[in-house]
Each structure stands twice: as C-alpha cells, then as structure tokens.
Design a protein around this motif. Structure first.
Motif, short mmCIF file in Angstrom:
data_model
loop_
_atom_site.label_atom_id
_atom_site.label_comp_id
_atom_site.label_asym_id
_atom_site.label_seq_id
_atom_site.Cartn_x
_atom_site.Cartn_y
_atom_site.Cartn_z
N SER A 22 0.82 -1.22 0.00
CA SER A 22 0.00 0.00 0.00
C SER A 22 0.85 1.26 0.00
N GLY A 23 2.15 1.11 0.24
CA GLY A 23 3.03 2.26 0.35
C GLY A 23 3.31 2.66 1.79
N GLN A 24 2.58 2.08 2.75
CA GLN A 24 2.82 2.36 4.16
C GLN A 24 4.22 1.89 4.55
N ARG A 25 4.94 2.72 5.27
CA ARG A 25 6.29 2.41 5.70
C ARG A 25 6.29 2.00 7.18
N VAL A 26 6.79 0.80 7.46
CA VAL A 26 6.87 0.29 8.82
C VAL A 26 8.34 0.28 9.24
N ARG A 27 8.63 0.95 10.34
CA ARG A 27 10.01 1.04 10.79
C ARG A 27 10.52 -0.31 11.28
N VAL A 28 11.74 -0.66 10.86
CA VAL A 28 12.41 -1.86 11.36
C VAL A 28 13.78 -1.44 11.88
N ALA A 29 14.19 -2.04 12.98
CA ALA A 29 15.47 -1.72 13.59
C ALA A 29 16.41 -2.91 13.47
N LYS A 30 17.64 -2.63 13.09
CA LYS A 30 18.67 -3.66 12.98
C LYS A 30 19.36 -3.81 14.32
N SER A 31 19.43 -5.01 14.82
CA SER A 31 20.04 -5.25 16.13
C SER A 31 21.54 -4.97 16.08
N ALA A 32 22.03 -4.33 17.13
CA ALA A 32 23.45 -4.03 17.25
C ALA A 32 24.19 -5.03 18.12
N ASN A 33 23.47 -6.04 18.66
CA ASN A 33 24.16 -7.02 19.51
C ASN A 33 23.64 -8.45 19.31
N GLU A 34 23.13 -8.74 18.11
CA GLU A 34 22.65 -10.09 17.81
C GLU A 34 22.93 -10.43 16.33
N TYR A 35 23.13 -11.72 16.08
CA TYR A 35 23.18 -12.24 14.72
C TYR A 35 22.23 -13.44 14.63
N GLY A 36 21.76 -13.71 13.43
CA GLY A 36 21.07 -14.95 13.14
C GLY A 36 22.06 -15.87 12.43
N LEU A 37 22.31 -17.04 13.02
CA LEU A 37 23.23 -18.00 12.42
C LEU A 37 22.46 -19.15 11.79
N VAL A 38 22.92 -19.60 10.64
CA VAL A 38 22.39 -20.80 10.01
C VAL A 38 23.47 -21.86 10.09
N LEU A 39 23.22 -22.94 10.85
CA LEU A 39 24.20 -24.01 11.01
C LEU A 39 24.08 -25.01 9.87
N ARG A 40 25.16 -25.69 9.58
CA ARG A 40 25.13 -26.72 8.54
C ARG A 40 24.32 -27.94 8.99
N SER A 41 24.29 -28.18 10.29
CA SER A 41 23.53 -29.30 10.84
C SER A 41 23.12 -28.96 12.27
N CYS A 42 21.95 -29.42 12.66
CA CYS A 42 21.51 -29.20 14.05
C CYS A 42 22.46 -29.86 15.04
N ASP A 43 23.12 -30.93 14.62
CA ASP A 43 24.03 -31.66 15.50
C ASP A 43 25.27 -30.85 15.85
N ASP A 44 25.53 -29.78 15.09
CA ASP A 44 26.73 -28.98 15.30
C ASP A 44 26.55 -27.92 16.38
N ALA A 45 25.33 -27.73 16.87
CA ALA A 45 25.02 -26.57 17.71
C ALA A 45 25.85 -26.51 19.00
N GLU A 46 25.93 -27.60 19.74
CA GLU A 46 26.61 -27.57 21.03
C GLU A 46 28.09 -27.27 20.89
N ALA A 47 28.76 -27.96 19.97
CA ALA A 47 30.20 -27.74 19.77
C ALA A 47 30.45 -26.33 19.25
N CYS A 48 29.60 -25.88 18.36
CA CYS A 48 29.74 -24.53 17.80
C CYS A 48 29.59 -23.48 18.90
N ALA A 49 28.60 -23.67 19.77
CA ALA A 49 28.37 -22.72 20.86
C ALA A 49 29.60 -22.61 21.76
#
Length: 220
Positions: A49-76
């Motif tokens: 519709s053209g309405q602009r919704v403000r979005v904020a980029k986090s300055a202290n977080e990332y979204g990670l995509v792991l190659r496998s769920c099994d890698d999570a603990e060692a990666c952490a």
C-alpha cells in the motif's frame, strides 16, 4: 484457520516443519518493547500500500544458520571460547538450524571471524519491527513484484540498475521474484526500500525468516 500475529507468509522455507516461515507479507505485530536489545540504524519495510513500517537492525545479535543441528553444542562452545557471545535456540524452534547469537556488539570484523567456524553456513543480521520484540532473521534476499507489462529489456535493466546478481521467479506468484544483491553483505533491507520506489516495481520487501504459528479457530 488464522495465522498468528507474528507473520502472514506466502512462501515457506525448508525450516517450515520447525515453525520457521520465510516471508513475503507482513502481518499485525504484538505491541512489545525491545528490552535488552541494542538498535543500530533504522530502516523501513514498505507495504504494498506504500505504508512504511520502521524496522530496527540489532546491534548485539546475529542470526546464524548451522550446517547441521548436531553442530550446535560444539559450535556454541567454540564461539564462547573465542569471545563471540552466546548461542541460543529460538524458543519456538529449538531444533531448527537457525540460531540466535548474542554478542557484545556486531561488526564487520566479528562477522568475518564468526563465519570461519566450520559449523556455520551463514551469518545474518537480526531485525525487529517497530512495536515487536519478535526477531526477523535476514536471508540476504528480497521478494519483489513488478508492474504488469514490463518489457524484457526493461526488466533486465532494472536488475542492473539496482545491482541484482541473481533473479529467481517465485512459482505460483505472477511477476514476483526472489532477488539476491551482488554483494554478499549488501543491506537488502535498504535495497528493498529503494526498489519499492522504482516506477517499474509494484512492491519490494526483504525476505525475512520469522516464526509462524498457525492455529485452528472454531467459529462461535
């Protein structure tokens, strides 16, 4: 059937069975604060519709995509040892490959270092819509719908004008494309905002990963 206030989605990615949706339409948002979350520069998500919704980029977080769920603990453990924060599962998707990494602050140098971990497939920014504390994970791509009857030559010029490296039609959505910018670290949120103002484009929005909660409603 209604979709939750977190997201109304058009396309669902491979994590759909784990309660992750991959965007194209913004739904209503919960009215919540952003306590404990650092905020970088504001951007805008432009509705059809053209309405602009403000979005904020986090300055202290990332979204990670792991190659496998099994890698999570060692990666952490590795990330923590190297001073790169705390890796957490999203509460609505504890077994998904997409994880939340809390860091002291985001930076280009930190992002490069995190990407070196062998368990990590991708490192993306986290965004939040104004009035919501639900994280939206960048995918680095944009969903855009062109106006009808755009000639092929004009369409190709559009991609060149905005530095689009990869164009994929979205099946079942006429004139809708998934776009990947040329630069791996290009800000697709800002680019989507620019695209939405192009005379050849009907709408353009960043292709976020957000939680989907679909519930059955029994009529009264």
């Amino acid at each position: 059937m209604v979709k939750s206030a977190l997201l109304m989605r058009v396309a669902v990615d491979s994590e759909s069975s784990r309660r992750w949706g991959q965007r194209v339409t913004l739904g209503a948002l919960f009215a919540c604060g952003l306590a404990g979350v650092g905020v970088a520069d504001d951007r805008f998500y432009v509705m059809p519709s053209g309405q602009r919704v403000r979005v904020a980029k986090s300055a202290n977080e990332y979204g990670l995509v792991l190659r496998s769920c099994d890698d999570a603990e060692a990666c952490a453990k590795r990330l923590s040892t190297e001073g790169h924060g705390t890796l957490e599962s999203f509460k609505w998707a504890p077994h998904a490959r997409v994880k939340l990494l809390r860091v002291a602050e985001t930076s280009a140098t930190r992002k490069v270092a995190i990407r070196r971990d062998p368990a990590i497939q991708d490192v993306r920014p986290i965004y939040r819509f104004e009035g919501s504390d639900a994280p939206a994970v960048s995918t680095g791509t944009i969903a855009a719908k062109l106006l009808p009857n755009i000639p092929d030559a004009d369409r190709e010029q559009l991609w060149k004008d905005h530095g689009i490296a990869k164009v994929e039609p979205i099946i079942g959505q006429p004139r809708v494309y998934q776009l990947t910018p040329v630069g791996e670290d290009d800000d697709e949120v800002l680019l989507a905002e620019v695209l939405s103002g192009d005379a050849r484009v009907q709408w353009a929005q960043p292709n976020f990963r957000r939680a989907v909660d679909t519930r059955q409603i029994t009529p009264a």
